[in-house]
Design a protein around this motif. Structure first.
Motif, PDB file in Angstrom:
ATOM      1  N   ALA A 260      31.393  32.363  38.517  1.00  0.00           N
ATOM      2  CA  ALA A 260      32.769  32.164  38.059  1.00  0.00           C
ATOM      3  C   ALA A 260      32.785  31.361  36.763  1.00  0.00           C
ATOM      4  O   ALA A 260      31.940  30.488  36.538  1.00  0.00           O
ATOM      5  CB  ALA A 260      33.584  31.449  39.131  1.00  0.00           C
ATOM      6  N   PHE A 261      33.756  31.674  35.915  1.00  0.00           N
ATOM      7  CA  PHE A 261      33.940  30.999  34.632  1.00  0.00           C
ATOM      8  C   PHE A 261      35.273  30.261  34.682  1.00  0.00           C
ATOM      9  O   PHE A 261      36.317  30.866  34.929  1.00  0.00           O
ATOM     10  CB  PHE A 261      33.970  32.018  33.488  1.00  0.00           C
ATOM     11  N   CYS A 262      35.245  28.958  34.435  1.00  0.00           N
ATOM     12  CA  CYS A 262      36.493  28.216  34.424  1.00  0.00           C
ATOM     13  C   CYS A 262      36.502  27.236  33.258  1.00  0.00           C
ATOM     14  O   CYS A 262      35.463  26.947  32.662  1.00  0.00           O
ATOM     15  CB  CYS A 262      36.728  27.478  35.747  1.00  0.00           C
ATOM     16  N   GLY A 263      37.683  26.743  32.929  1.00  0.00           N
ATOM     17  CA  GLY A 263      37.806  25.802  31.819  1.00  0.00           C
ATOM     18  C   GLY A 263      39.245  25.688  31.382  1.00  0.00           C
ATOM     19  O   GLY A 263      40.125  26.422  31.854  1.00  0.00           O
TER      20      GLY A 263
ATOM     21  N   LEU B  95      31.099  38.858  37.820  1.00  0.00           N
ATOM     22  CA  LEU B  95      31.593  37.796  36.953  1.00  0.00           C
ATOM     23  C   LEU B  95      33.073  37.596  37.248  1.00  0.00           C
ATOM     24  O   LEU B  95      33.838  38.562  37.292  1.00  0.00           O
ATOM     25  CB  LEU B  95      31.386  38.165  35.480  1.00  0.00           C
ATOM     26  N   VAL B  96      33.473  36.361  37.472  1.00  0.00           N
ATOM     27  CA  VAL B  96      34.858  36.058  37.850  1.00  0.00           C
ATOM     28  C   VAL B  96      35.487  35.170  36.780  1.00  0.00           C
ATOM     29  O   VAL B  96      35.022  34.053  36.534  1.00  0.00           O
ATOM     30  CB  VAL B  96      34.928  35.353  39.222  1.00  0.00           C
ATOM     31  N   ASP B  97      36.529  35.682  36.140  1.00  0.00           N
ATOM     32  CA  ASP B  97      37.276  34.918  35.137  1.00  0.00           C
ATOM     33  C   ASP B  97      38.413  34.204  35.848  1.00  0.00           C
ATOM     34  O   ASP B  97      39.358  34.833  36.327  1.00  0.00           O
ATOM     35  CB  ASP B  97      37.799  35.874  34.063  1.00  0.00           C
ATOM     36  N   MET B  98      38.319  32.873  35.924  1.00  0.00           N
ATOM     37  CA  MET B  98      39.320  32.092  36.640  1.00  0.00           C
ATOM     38  C   MET B  98      40.466  31.699  35.713  1.00  0.00           C
ATOM     39  O   MET B  98      40.301  31.656  34.491  1.00  0.00           O
ATOM     40  CB  MET B  98      38.671  30.841  37.238  1.00  0.00           C
ATOM     41  N   PRO B  99      41.628  31.402  36.272  1.00  0.00           N
ATOM     42  CA  PRO B  99      42.762  30.980  35.439  1.00  0.00           C
ATOM     43  C   PRO B  99      42.433  29.698  34.683  1.00  0.00           C
ATOM     44  O   PRO B  99      41.775  28.798  35.211  1.00  0.00           O
ATOM     45  CB  PRO B  99      43.886  30.736  36.456  1.00  0.00           C
ATOM     46  N   GLY B 100      42.898  29.620  33.443  1.00  0.00           N
ATOM     47  CA  GLY B 100      42.726  28.391  32.682  1.00  0.00           C
ATOM     48  C   GLY B 100      43.573  27.280  33.262  1.00  0.00           C
ATOM     49  O   GLY B 100      44.607  27.524  33.876  1.00  0.00           O
TER      50      GLY B 100
END
Length: 229
Positions: A59-62, A106-111
């Motif tokens: 997962a990608f977060c930021g 790949l998981v794009d998480m909410p900003g």
């Protein structure tokens, strides 16, 4: 039996040569994995809408506009796999992308930390994020993106606390390093290293990237290939 004459060793000797060989092999494994097809396949706006669990997930977060979409595009070599929004907080759902037919998701998480969103909406997304993080055994690692151009924000520290509370291993990826001068980058990395040393859930290796210039992209691909099925 006589062995053939040994080739001259590089500086640092055999151990250094072996490390360089291993590094090259990992870089190549990452290149091959991310050269495979990667496609969007699912979007979730609530915890009861998640896709079935299968292979390993990253997962990608930021913070909003930290460069998550740009990094996903750079990793996969696609220009528009993930949409890059100029409006902070535009992405308000979990977006799932399939890499190489299930080898890695790949998981794009909410900003987080977007000022224009309502307080209620921010709380909703924090709830979704936390429920996803703690209830997803296929989640191998979370990449926490931090902007090289600005200092660590309270929202970043809160995200690190949330990840620790969810018992999720995470790794910091510094983005947009091409936009800062070397002295500023050195100071920023020292700040982040100090944060990492205080947090047991944080991976000790901080990745340094630029989606625009390609800096650190091969190394990050290699890191993720090691987590793939």
């Amino acid at each position: 039996m006589t062995l053939p004459p040994a080739a001259p060793l590089p500086a640092g000797g055999l151990a250094e040569a072996k490390l360089e060989e291993d590094r090259a092999a990992l870089i190549e494994a990452g290149r091959l994995l991310f050269a495979r097809p990667c496609t969007f396949f699912y979007a979730s706006q609530s915890i009861d809408q998640l896709p079935p669990m299968r292979g390993p997930e990253i997962a990608f977060c930021g913070r909003s506009n930290v460069g998550k979409s740009s990094l996903l595009n750079a990793l996969t070599g696609q220009k528009a796999l993930a949409r890059v929004s100029v409006t902070p907080g535009r992405t308000r759902q979990l977006n799932f992308f399939d890499l190489d037919e299930g080898r890695l998701t790949l998981v794009d998480m909410p900003g987080y930390g977007y000022a224009k969103a309502s307080k209620t909406l921010k709380e909703d997304w924090q709830g979704l994020m936390f429920d996803f993080l703690r209830g997803r055994p296929t989640l191998r690692r979370v990449l926490l993106l931090m902007d090289a151009r600005v200092e660590t924000k309270p929202a970043d520290r809160a995200a690190m606390e949330l990840l620790a509370d969810a018992a999720v291993a995470y790794q910091i990826v510094v983005t947009k390093v091409d936009d800062v001068k070397p002295p500023q980058l050195k100071k920023r990395l020292a700040e982040i290293d100090a944060l990492v040393k205080k947090r047991t859930a944080a991976h000790p290796l901080v990745m340094v990237t630029s989606s625009e210039k390609g800096t650190g992209i091969p190394e990050l691909r290699a890191e993720l290939a090691g987590l793939a099925a």
